[in-house]
Design an enzyme around this catalytic site. Structure first.
Site, mmCIF file in Angstrom:
data_model
loop_
_atom_site.group_PDB
_atom_site.id
_atom_site.type_symbol
_atom_site.label_atom_id
_atom_site.label_comp_id
_atom_site.label_asym_id
_atom_site.label_seq_id
_atom_site.Cartn_x
_atom_site.Cartn_y
_atom_site.Cartn_z
ATOM 1 C CB SER A 15 -19.987 -7.600 -3.914
ATOM 2 O OG SER A 15 -20.317 -8.004 -5.231
ATOM 3 C CG HIS A 40 -18.417 -11.314 -1.989
ATOM 4 N ND1 HIS A 40 -18.558 -12.454 -1.209
ATOM 5 C CD2 HIS A 40 -19.507 -11.285 -2.790
ATOM 6 C CE1 HIS A 40 -19.685 -13.069 -1.523
ATOM 7 N NE2 HIS A 40 -20.280 -12.385 -2.485
ATOM 8 C CG ASP A 42 -21.203 -11.644 -5.947
ATOM 9 O OD1 ASP A 42 -21.453 -12.581 -5.160
ATOM 10 O OD2 ASP A 42 -21.246 -10.448 -5.627
ATOM 11 C CG MET A 44 -23.807 -14.255 -10.770
ATOM 12 S SD MET A 44 -24.802 -12.773 -10.937
ATOM 13 C CE MET A 44 -24.569 -12.059 -9.300
ATOM 14 C CG HIS A 74 -21.550 -15.913 -3.544
ATOM 15 N ND1 HIS A 74 -22.481 -14.892 -3.367
ATOM 16 C CD2 HIS A 74 -22.260 -17.069 -3.454
ATOM 17 C CE1 HIS A 74 -23.678 -15.412 -3.172
ATOM 18 N NE2 HIS A 74 -23.578 -16.727 -3.239
ATOM 19 C CG MET A 76 -24.551 -16.960 -6.556
ATOM 20 S SD MET A 76 -24.911 -15.199 -6.583
ATOM 21 C CE MET A 76 -23.260 -14.563 -6.804
ATOM 22 C CG MET A 145 -27.450 -15.694 -0.711
ATOM 23 S SD MET A 145 -27.060 -15.205 -2.389
ATOM 24 C CE MET A 145 -27.161 -13.453 -2.394
ATOM 25 C CG ASP A 180 -23.716 -11.655 -0.793
ATOM 26 O OD1 ASP A 180 -23.776 -10.454 -1.100
ATOM 27 O OD2 ASP A 180 -23.305 -12.547 -1.566
HETATM 28 C C1 DX5 Z 1 -26.007 -11.037 -5.358
HETATM 29 C C2 DX5 Z 1 -24.576 -11.059 -4.907
HETATM 30 C C3 DX5 Z 1 -24.206 -9.989 -3.908
HETATM 31 C C4 DX5 Z 1 -24.465 -8.614 -4.403
HETATM 32 C C5 DX5 Z 1 -24.229 -7.605 -3.319
HETATM 33 O O1 DX5 Z 1 -26.290 -12.155 -6.104
HETATM 34 O O2 DX5 Z 1 -24.253 -12.298 -4.331
HETATM 35 O O3 DX5 Z 1 -22.860 -10.131 -3.506
HETATM 36 O O4 DX5 Z 1 -23.726 -8.259 -5.513
HETATM 37 O O5 DX5 Z 1 -24.548 -6.340 -3.833
HETATM 38 P P1 DX5 Z 1 -25.442 -5.304 -3.023
HETATM 39 O O6 DX5 Z 1 -24.686 -4.963 -1.785
HETATM 40 O O7 DX5 Z 1 -25.568 -4.151 -3.980
HETATM 41 O O8 DX5 Z 1 -26.744 -5.967 -2.731
HETATM 42 ZN ZN ZN Z 2 -22.234 -12.632 -3.298
#
Ligand code: DX5
Ligand code: ZN
Length: 221
Positions: A15, A40, A42, A44, A74, A76, A145, A180
């Site tokens: 990620s 990956h 992320d 947000m 991903h 979110m 998750m 994840d």
């Molecule tokens: C959290 C993300 C994850 C996260 C993973 O909201 O979706 O992908 O960044 O990071 P680690 O491996 O540090 O938990």
């Molecule tokens: Zn993620």
């Protein structure tokens, strides 16, 4: 040899939330060179989760840095349907949205697939796997998750594993269960044995000095 445990392996997706944003292209190339199977991303929005991260421009930058990488986005975010086209134009290969955010998930899965990408559905720690039961034959990826979405570096929640098991038992070999959050070399074997096809890891990989060693340990250690 009789007592040697069988190695169950998984795909590993770093990620980039934990990468060095000032040198993102370099970090992306480094993890791929170190054996990462995919990247990956992320996303947000400060609404569905209490944090802001990156948008399509960053995804496009990853694509430029790694033209052949598989990019797993991903989402979110509260309105994932609004961002399907921008992320596909930015080079995403898979788009995963949260079941908690949409009223017509089957239609969104079909919309993503009809544009040539694979579609994933994610569930938060508080959401039971049964919330996506009717979609198990439809989506390509099921993201469970194992931390509360929003931040990297959180503690792994074991309650994710029975959900992984339940989903894996009900989907085909062409589909994937992805875990994840909080995945480490210490808990990766347990995750793989629960049925994970793919493991996402942020802080463990990017905060280490040796990406290859961590990726190898996550995959099959
Ligand atoms: C959290 C993300 C994850 C996260 C993973 O909201 O979706 O992908 O960044 O990071 P680690 O491996 O540090 O938990
Ligand atoms: Zn993620």
């Amino acid at each position: 040899m009789l007592f040697r445990r069988p190695v169950v392996s998984a795909l590993i997706g770093p990620s980039i939330l934990s990468a060095n944003f000032a040198d993102l292209g370099k970090d992306v190339c480094a993890v791929l060179k170190s054996g990462a199977d995919y990247i990956h991303v992320d996303v947000m929005d400060g609404h569905f989760v209490p944090n802001l991260s990156m948008g399509p421009a960053v995804c496009a930058a990853v694509r430029r840095a790694a033209p052949r990488a598989w990019i797993d986005v991903h989402l979110m975010i509260t309105n994932p349907a609004d961002f399907v086209d921008p992320f596909l134009a930015a080079g995403a290969n898979n788009l995963t949205f949260h079941i908690e955010t949409v009223r017509k998930p089957a239609a969104l899965v079909r919309q993503i697939q009809s544009k040539g990408a694979t579609a994933g559905i994610a569930i938060k720690p508080a959401t039971p796997w049964t919330a996506i039961k009717s979609l198990l034959s439809l989506a390509d990826v099921f993201l469970v998750m194992s931390v509360h979405p929003g931040f990297s570096g959180q503690k792994f929640l074991r309650s994710a594993l029975p959900k992984v098991r339940a989903i894996r038992e009900r989907i085909s070999d062409n589909q994937r269960v992805e875990l994840d959050g909080g995945v480490t070399p210490q808990n990766a074997q347990m995750c793989r044995r629960a049925g994970c096809d793919a493991l996402v890891s942020g802080s463990e990989i990017f905060e280490s000095k040796n990406y290859a060693r961590v990726i190898t340990a996550l995959r099959s250690g």
